[in-house]
Design a protein around this motif. Structure first.
Motif, short mmCIF file in Angstrom:
data_model
loop_
_atom_site.label_atom_id
_atom_site.label_comp_id
_atom_site.label_asym_id
_atom_site.label_seq_id
_atom_site.Cartn_x
_atom_site.Cartn_y
_atom_site.Cartn_z
N MET A 144 8.01 -1.29 5.62
CA MET A 144 7.08 -1.21 6.74
C MET A 144 7.33 0.06 7.57
O MET A 144 6.40 0.71 8.03
CB MET A 144 7.22 -2.45 7.64
N PHE A 145 8.62 0.41 7.73
CA PHE A 145 8.96 1.64 8.44
C PHE A 145 8.44 2.85 7.68
O PHE A 145 7.97 3.83 8.28
CB PHE A 145 10.47 1.73 8.62
N LEU A 154 6.02 5.91 8.91
CA LEU A 154 6.33 7.32 8.70
C LEU A 154 5.17 8.04 8.01
O LEU A 154 4.86 9.19 8.32
CB LEU A 154 7.61 7.47 7.87
N LEU A 155 4.53 7.34 7.07
CA LEU A 155 3.38 7.93 6.39
C LEU A 155 2.25 8.19 7.39
O LEU A 155 1.61 9.25 7.37
CB LEU A 155 2.89 7.02 5.26
N GLY A 156 2.01 7.22 8.28
CA GLY A 156 0.98 7.39 9.30
C GLY A 156 1.30 8.56 10.22
O GLY A 156 0.41 9.35 10.58
N VAL A 169 -8.50 0.89 12.24
CA VAL A 169 -9.05 1.03 10.88
C VAL A 169 -10.07 2.17 10.81
O VAL A 169 -10.84 2.25 9.85
CB VAL A 169 -9.68 -0.29 10.40
N ALA A 170 -10.07 3.03 11.82
CA ALA A 170 -11.05 4.12 11.88
C ALA A 170 -10.92 5.06 10.69
O ALA A 170 -11.89 5.73 10.30
CB ALA A 170 -10.90 4.90 13.18
N ARG A 171 -9.73 5.10 10.10
CA ARG A 171 -9.52 6.00 8.97
C ARG A 171 -10.44 5.66 7.80
O ARG A 171 -10.84 6.54 7.03
CB ARG A 171 -8.06 5.93 8.53
N ILE A 204 -0.21 -0.71 8.60
CA ILE A 204 0.72 -0.06 9.54
C ILE A 204 0.50 1.45 9.54
O ILE A 204 0.49 2.08 10.60
CB ILE A 204 2.18 -0.42 9.19
N SER A 205 0.33 2.03 8.36
CA SER A 205 0.10 3.48 8.30
C SER A 205 -1.19 3.85 9.03
O SER A 205 -1.24 4.85 9.75
CB SER A 205 0.04 3.96 6.84
N PHE A 206 -2.22 3.02 8.89
CA PHE A 206 -3.49 3.27 9.59
C PHE A 206 -3.32 3.09 11.10
O PHE A 206 -3.89 3.87 11.89
CB PHE A 206 -4.57 2.31 9.08
N CYS A 207 -2.56 2.08 11.51
CA CYS A 207 -2.37 1.81 12.94
C CYS A 207 -1.63 2.95 13.62
O CYS A 207 -1.96 3.34 14.75
CB CYS A 207 -1.60 0.50 13.14
#
Length: 439
Positions: free
Chosen positions: A140-141, A145-147, A259-261, A314-317
């Motif tokens: 999850m971390f 990091l990806l986001g 979720v705008a991405r 999580i990456s999107f958030c």
């Protein structure tokens, strides 16, 4: 007698504002750019938005000094007889000249190198966490990091779109495709198309695509009149669905930003596979294919669907912080309807933007775009200089009695939610009126 200057009036210039008859004026000289608009590197929208107008300030903002030599071939032989320069424009042009003489548009510092190293570190940690660990929390971390890396990559793509961050135009285009298409899945062609239009028509409800989010958002009740979008070439219909969604937009704002991405992915595909002329279409599509190869493969290595969904969410958030930032810069600012006007360039940028105040150590997080007004006034200015020129811009705004709004991140959120709530309450009244009328 043949050397005698020929003149036309501003009213005559305004008549040449059609797609097959497009003139503009720069420093009082009139140019016919009807054919050039199709080849313009910045796209057709910026020129068409200023068609039939004096556009000196916009030209100066977006073009380096080397661009002036290309104007002569478009010269009609006419000059504007009633050409005038406002005191604000005089001061703005003087600032641009001073910055150019100081070499500020060319001096980019080491920000690009630092950003590339930081992005490489973030991506390496994210990939390693997914591929080398079986721990749920590390996974999850890694998504977070990806986001965060997507945010920083987007800033690099943004910078490369406004000025050369690499040594040559070829390498700069490579950087754009890599940072935009390959690593984030968002086409640089789509970004240029919308972003250039946004800069020229900042906060025009019918010309600026960054404010046109029906049926989910409406920053002004003017949208309730079903405006025609000049950018999209269609009506922004305020129907029953829009009334419902907008009525609760101050509640749905943050969830939708998370979720705008997804919308950006969809918009990218719609443009790349449309009939519209897209520069480097094949290269853009190839870059998108790269993204949709490595990203699904990375997600698929996670042990189960619960982790996969959470990882993506999580990456999107995390990336939504950037989407929120961009809306904070404009949603609560002043808006208008109609074509942008070249003779009030400085004024329109001040009224349509909001800066976000922060300490200098946070500049990396905002990518320099917390200085939104400074960026809009000097889009070619590398981000490392924006903090330096901010006091100068503030003084100029004070001198000409123009707004300079700089809010904390929290205050900007409060202003934005208040703007959305105001429009929501107005839409809710229309919604209940319709329900009571039609049962």
């Amino acid at each position: 007698m043949s050397d005698e200057k020929k003149y036309i009036m501003v009213e005559e210039l305004k008549k040449h504002n059609k797609e097959d008859d497009l003139w503009i004026s720069i420093q009082g000289k009139v140019y016919n750019v009807t054919d050039w608009v199709k080849e313009h590197p910045g796209g057709d929208i910026p020129i068409r938005s200023l068609a039939g107008q004096e556009a000196t300030d916009a030209f100066i903002a977006f073009h380096p000094g080397t661009a002036w030599k290309y104007l002569d071939k478009f010269f009609t032989g006419y000059y504007l007889q009633d050409y005038q320069v406002s005191e604000v424009s005089k001061d703005y042009r003087n600032l641009c000249t001073e910055f150019a003489k100081a070499g500020m548009f060319e001096k980019k510092g080491h920000g690009v190198i630092y950003s590339l190293c930081f992005v490489t570190l973030l991506l390496s940690m994210s990939f390693s966490g997914v591929l080398l660990s079986n721990n749920f929390w590390i996974h999850m971390f890694s998504g977070a990091l990806l986001g965060l890396s997507w945010m920083q990559i987007s800033y690099l793509g943004h910078d490369s779109g406004h000025y050369l961050i690499m040594t040559t135009r070829g390498f700069n285009k490579l950087a754009q495709i890599l940072t935009g298409n390959c690593l984030t899945g968002i086409s640089i062609a789509w970004w240029k198309w919308t972003h250039n239009a946004h800069h020229v028509a900042c906060n025009s409800l019918d010309h600026d695509p960054d404010l046109q989010h029906l049926p989910v958002f409406a920053v002004s009740s003017t949208f309730f009149k079903s405006l025609n979008s000049y950018f999209y070439g269609r009506e922004l219909t305020f129907d029953s669905a829009a009334k419902f969604f907008v009525s609760y937009q101050h509640f749905t704002y943050y969830p939708i930003m998370c979720v705008a991405r997804v919308n950006l992915f969809v918009q990218t595909l719609l443009l790349l596979f449309s009939k519209r002329k897209v520069p480097d279409r094949g290269l853009n599509i190839l870059g998108i294919l790269v993204f949709w190869t490595w990203f699904p493969l990375l997600v698929s290595t996670l042990p189960n669907w619960t982790e996969r969904v959470l990882f993506v969410l999580i990456s999107f958030c995390v990336t939504s912080l950037q989407h929120i930032q961009f809306t904070l810069n404009h949603f609560a600012a002043d808006v208008y309807v109609g074509q942008p006007e070249g003779n009030d360039w400085f004024e329109k940028q001040t009224s349509g933007t909001i800066d976000i105040a922060c300490s200098s150590w946070m500049d990396w997080f905002y990518g320099g775009l917390q200085f939104q007004l400074e960026h809009h006034l000097f889009p070619r200015l590398p981000r490392c200089h924006l903090r330096k020129v901010s006091p100068i811009v503030q003084d100029l705004c004070k001198k000409h009695n123009l707004p300079y709004r700089s809010l904390s991140f929290y205050e900007a959120n409060v202003w934005t939610i208040r703007t959305l709530k105001t429009a929501a309450m107005q839409a809710r009244g229309l919604l209940w009126e319709a329900v009571n009328t039609h049962g």
